[in-house]
Enzyme design. Sequence first.
Site, short mmCIF file in Angstrom:
data_model
loop_
_atom_site.label_atom_id
_atom_site.label_comp_id
_atom_site.label_asym_id
_atom_site.label_seq_id
_atom_site.Cartn_x
_atom_site.Cartn_y
_atom_site.Cartn_z
N TYR A 1 -2.21 -0.74 10.08
CA TYR A 1 -2.26 -1.11 8.67
C TYR A 1 -0.97 -0.72 7.95
O TYR A 1 -0.40 -1.52 7.20
CB TYR A 1 -3.46 -0.44 8.01
CG TYR A 1 -3.70 -0.87 6.59
CD1 TYR A 1 -4.20 -2.13 6.31
CD2 TYR A 1 -3.44 -0.01 5.53
CE1 TYR A 1 -4.43 -2.53 5.01
CE2 TYR A 1 -3.67 -0.40 4.22
CZ TYR A 1 -4.16 -1.65 3.96
OH TYR A 1 -4.38 -2.05 2.67
N SER B 1 0.84 -1.18 0.00
CA SER B 1 0.00 0.00 0.00
C SER B 1 0.88 1.23 0.00
O SER B 1 1.97 1.24 0.57
CB SER B 1 -0.91 0.04 1.24
OG SER B 1 -1.56 1.29 1.36
#
Length: 262
Positions: free
Chosen positions: A158, A145
């Site tokens: 995350y 990401s």
Amino acid sequence: MKAQEGKRALITGAARGIGAGIARSFAAAGAELFLHYRSDPAAAEALAAELRATGTEVHLYRADLGKLEELDAMFDAIEREWGTLDAAVNNAGWEPGMVPLEEVTPEIYEKLTSVNIRGTLFASLREIALMKHNPSGGSIINIGSVQQETTVPGRTLYAMSKGAIHALTGELALEAGEFGIRVNNIAPGFIEVERLKRSPSYNREAVATDIPLGRVGQPEDIGALAVFLASSESGFISGDTIIADGGLHRRLARSRNTISRT
């Protein structure tokens, strides 16, 4: 000849979103597919039917990759069916949403790391073992990401998990290179997946204003990049993270409009 004609590719987390976009891109490139899913059999079956209608060979397999016994069973099934792999895209992961520091718990940490870190690691190790059978090696593509590079409040866990995938990619590329196996990482930015489209608070135009290219990403944007990284045209690329976010990470500051869900 298509870029993946005659190739055998595994895509994890393939039922929806980015995973489904990657599956469609590999099917269009001519690959035979082994599609993993965990929690949405209806979506997985619908995608398989869509791709089979185009002449693509598709195998479906359900597993929780956070549980190593289920992960091993899936790779045993791949080995029985194909004996080897040419490409693998490790897309499966858990998205915890916004978790402020005061709400971080050991339970959230364990669930997140079991899939995003441990699942990606042990899937990669099994993929490398299968690809060693190939004279031409293989290609592993992890899905990280952009939040490993730039993030917003509430994304500590995350971002940490995706940062681990970034580091893992480099180490695996170093150790698997002698077998002709390349390992790379795609770091998507804001990608418009189904759950965002259904959200009443989602405003595509508002999000796009924070992205230099002026539009939000689509799952097929990531799929096209994954196909390229699996092809011979990227044959000298390994150990890299390629950011696909429309230039967002080059901004010095980010609006809360662009909270990535990838």
